[in-house]
Design an enzyme around this catalytic site. Structure first.
Site, short mmCIF file in Angstrom:
data_model
loop_
_atom_site.label_atom_id
_atom_site.label_comp_id
_atom_site.label_asym_id
_atom_site.label_seq_id
_atom_site.Cartn_x
_atom_site.Cartn_y
_atom_site.Cartn_z
N CYS A 1 35.65 35.29 -23.86
CA CYS A 1 36.94 34.16 -24.07
C CYS A 1 37.85 34.97 -24.60
O CYS A 1 39.14 34.60 -24.38
CB CYS A 1 35.91 33.04 -24.95
SG CYS A 1 37.19 31.74 -25.46
N CYS B 1 39.25 32.74 -21.81
CA CYS B 1 40.03 31.51 -21.88
C CYS B 1 41.29 31.85 -22.80
O CYS B 1 42.30 31.20 -22.37
CB CYS B 1 39.06 30.74 -22.97
SG CYS B 1 37.27 30.80 -22.70
N LYS C 1 43.93 33.89 -20.61
CA LYS C 1 44.11 32.86 -19.47
C LYS C 1 45.14 31.80 -19.89
O LYS C 1 46.26 31.47 -19.12
CB LYS C 1 42.90 32.29 -18.91
CG LYS C 1 43.01 31.37 -17.65
CD LYS C 1 43.00 29.84 -18.24
CE LYS C 1 41.85 29.45 -19.07
NZ LYS C 1 40.77 29.12 -18.22
N TYR D 1 36.87 26.97 -10.91
CA TYR D 1 38.02 26.81 -11.95
C TYR D 1 38.68 28.02 -12.26
O TYR D 1 40.06 27.93 -12.21
CB TYR D 1 37.54 26.29 -13.36
CG TYR D 1 36.93 27.15 -14.21
CD1 TYR D 1 37.26 27.95 -14.88
CD2 TYR D 1 35.34 27.32 -13.92
CE1 TYR D 1 36.49 28.63 -15.88
CE2 TYR D 1 34.59 28.12 -14.66
CZ TYR D 1 35.26 28.91 -15.63
OH TYR D 1 34.49 29.87 -16.52
N GLU E 1 42.95 28.19 -11.28
CA GLU E 1 43.65 28.43 -12.43
C GLU E 1 44.46 29.56 -12.17
O GLU E 1 45.85 29.65 -12.57
CB GLU E 1 42.76 28.66 -13.59
CG GLU E 1 42.15 27.46 -14.37
CD GLU E 1 41.09 27.88 -15.37
OE1 GLU E 1 40.74 26.72 -16.06
OE2 GLU E 1 40.77 29.11 -15.68
N HIS F 1 52.08 3.88 -27.46
CA HIS F 1 53.08 3.50 -26.58
C HIS F 1 54.28 4.32 -26.64
O HIS F 1 54.66 4.04 -27.98
CB HIS F 1 53.30 2.14 -26.09
CG HIS F 1 54.26 1.59 -25.30
ND1 HIS F 1 53.94 1.70 -23.89
CD2 HIS F 1 55.38 1.25 -25.19
CE1 HIS F 1 54.67 1.61 -23.07
NE2 HIS F 1 55.92 1.22 -24.01
N GLU G 1 47.37 6.00 -23.29
CA GLU G 1 47.03 4.31 -23.43
C GLU G 1 46.44 3.94 -22.40
O GLU G 1 45.99 2.73 -22.22
CB GLU G 1 48.31 3.72 -23.85
CG GLU G 1 49.53 3.76 -22.61
CD GLU G 1 50.56 2.84 -23.52
OE1 GLU G 1 50.59 1.97 -23.83
OE2 GLU G 1 51.66 3.22 -23.09
#
Length: 498
Positions: free
Chosen positions: A72, A77, A80, A212, A216, A471, A476
């Site tokens: 990682c 991770c 990346k 993935y 990616e 908002h 939302e």
């Protein structure tokens, strides 16, 4: 020092003859990635005497190099995500024009500068992890660890010398390693390890894989101006994710200029003066500067000597563990990718924490693999938590209610980018509980982390509906999706595309 450990589901003080042996450590951890470091530090915090071993640092892993921090931090991770940030600026520059920014001069991208800064950051983090271990009182050893007994570990140091240690408990946290496809010319391809450390940015890239990592890197390279061709065997990328969301990601990839080749595999690679000649299983040919194999990862267990000490593995080489992460040998445990449960860094951290609580904290704790959120850092990203539509229908005892929202993000209404954000909630019609949520669009992972807490707490659709939104925001929409999109009977058929 007597320790409490879990035996047959019950806590027991280690006061047997075996427990009275003279051990060098209460715990010896093989592998200093995310799970191993977390387990070592937490165990030490409970008063255990802990040692951990890891291979010497290098950005590209092999059987003889690795580094504290693991996949990682060093080659996964973190680097990346740094490259994803770098690649995202291309779209931002394009979008900026309609917001009044005049980008009259040519904008150049310096790959070597980004690569240098990325490498400096992973070196810094490698040092951070070492200090975390040292500050926790964990003894660090550099070298390759392997089992030589149920309580014995051999460490082969970088100079080839060997040391042996006895430990009451051994934890294996050696992670996984990228696989290569066995086709002629496979040595010409790279894996994600090398892709994060290329000396030169390619002009033409071919990626094999639909997971993935493949998606990616397709987004990263395309964002940096590379011509990208993505080949995968299925009709859509990201097998295992919600089919509706898979279709959205595929459309976005194409919209960003990535050429998709579904239902296609590679059969041969060969070196030519003009680059790498790529032949597909349909007989088509394409030239590339780089070919990336992103075809999965395998548990890193081959050199651990598991069979000799009786540790059982499955057909993939993953260590078989019970619900407390204990292997078939009561003194040997395993967490993280090496067990091939849910191969995510935060899951390895959770499993490492649960191990320490169980073995040294007197708190038997099973890792909870339900409602684990995850993200695909494509551009834009996909993030999900809970069940996909397909999984919900398969497991349902009552009808499934689907609520979806497709909209043009406010930013895109000005920039003119033709890229929709998609959100989805999956609800049990009988209990009103939200079983799953997914989103593809800007900031999806940041939003989904909060949604994951709600699902973990058993939130109902009525509770979502009664929550006041922020908002204006994309988030939302998750609390304003009140119109039912469709209802699927238990055992019915899921929607696979938009």
């Amino acid at each position: 020092m007597a320790r409490k450990m879990l035996i047959d589901g019950e806590l027991s003080n280690s006061t047997s003859a075996e427990g009275e042996q003279n051990y060098d450590f209460d715990l010896f951890v093989i592998g200093a990635g995310s799970g191993g470091v977390r387990a070592a530090r937490t165990s030490a915090g409970f008063g255990a005497k802990v040692a951990i071993c890891e291979l010497p640092f290098h950005p590209i892993s092999s059987e003889i190099v690795g580094g504290v921090g693991g996949t990682c931090v060093i080659r996964g991770c973190v680097p990346k995500k740094i490259l994803v940030y770098g690649a995202s600026f291309r779209g931002e520059f394009e979008d900026a024009r309609n917001f009044g920014w005049e980008l009259s001069e040519q904008i150049n991208f310096d790959w070597k500068k980004l690569l240098h800064n990325k490498t400096q950051e992973i070196i810094r983090l490698n040092g951070v992890y070492k200090r975390l271990l040292s500050n926790a009182g964990v003894m660090m050893l550099e070298g390759e660890g392997k089992l030589v007994g149920a309580h014995a570990v051999e460490v082969i140091q970088p100079d080839g010398s060997k040391l042996q240690y006895l430990a009451r408990h051994i934890l294996i946290a050696t992670g996984s390693r990228a696989q290569r496809v066995n086709i002629p010319g496979k040595e010409l391809a790279i894996t994600s390890d090398e892709a994060l450390s290329l000396d030169e940015l390619p002009k033409r890239a071919v990626i094999l894989g639909g997971g993935y990592i493949a998606v990616e890197f397709a987004s990263i390279w395309r964002g940096m101006g590379v011509t990208v061709d993505l080949f995968y065997r299925k009709e859509l990328p990201l097998r295992g994710f919600d089919d509706e969301m898979r279709a959205v990601v595929a459309r976005n990839l194409e919209g960003r200029g990535i050429k998709l080749h579904p239902g296609t595999n590679l059969s041969e690679l060969s070196k030519t003066e003009g680059g790498i000649r790529v032949v597909t299983d349909h007989g088509d040919e394409i030239m590339a500067d780089v070919v990336l194999f992103a075809t999965g990862r395998s548990p890193n267990t081959k050199r651990l000597n598991l069979e000799a000490v009786g540790v059982e593995v499955d057909k993939t080489g993953a260590i078989k563990v019970d619900e407390y992460s204990c292997s078939s040998v009561p003194s040997i445990w395993a967490v993280g990718d090496v067990t091939n449960r849910i191969n995510l860094t935060p899951v390895a951290l959770m499993e490492g924490t649960c191990f320490a609580k169980t073995v040294f904290g007197g708190q038997p704790t099973k890792p909870d693999h339900n409602f684990v959120p995850c993200a695909v850092f494509s551009i834009p990203p996909l993030s999900v938590v809970g069940l996909s539509e397909q999984q919900a229908i398969e497991q349902a005892k009552s009808d499934i209610l689907l609520f979806t929202s497709t909209f043009n993000p406010m930013k895109n209404t000005i920039s003119g980018r033709q890229e929709k954000t998609i959100m989805k909630l999956i609800v049990d019609s009988e209990t009103d509980k939200v079983l799953g949520a997914s989103m593809c669009g800007p900031d999806a992972p940041e939003i989904m982390q909060g949604i994951a807490i709600a699902l973990k707490c058993g939130a109902t659709k009525a509770q979502f509906d009664s929550t006041v939104g922020i908002h204006p925001s994309a988030a939302e929409e998750f609390v304003t999706m009140r119109s039912l999109t469709r209802r699927v009977a238990a055992g019915g058929k899921a929607k696979t595309n938009l």
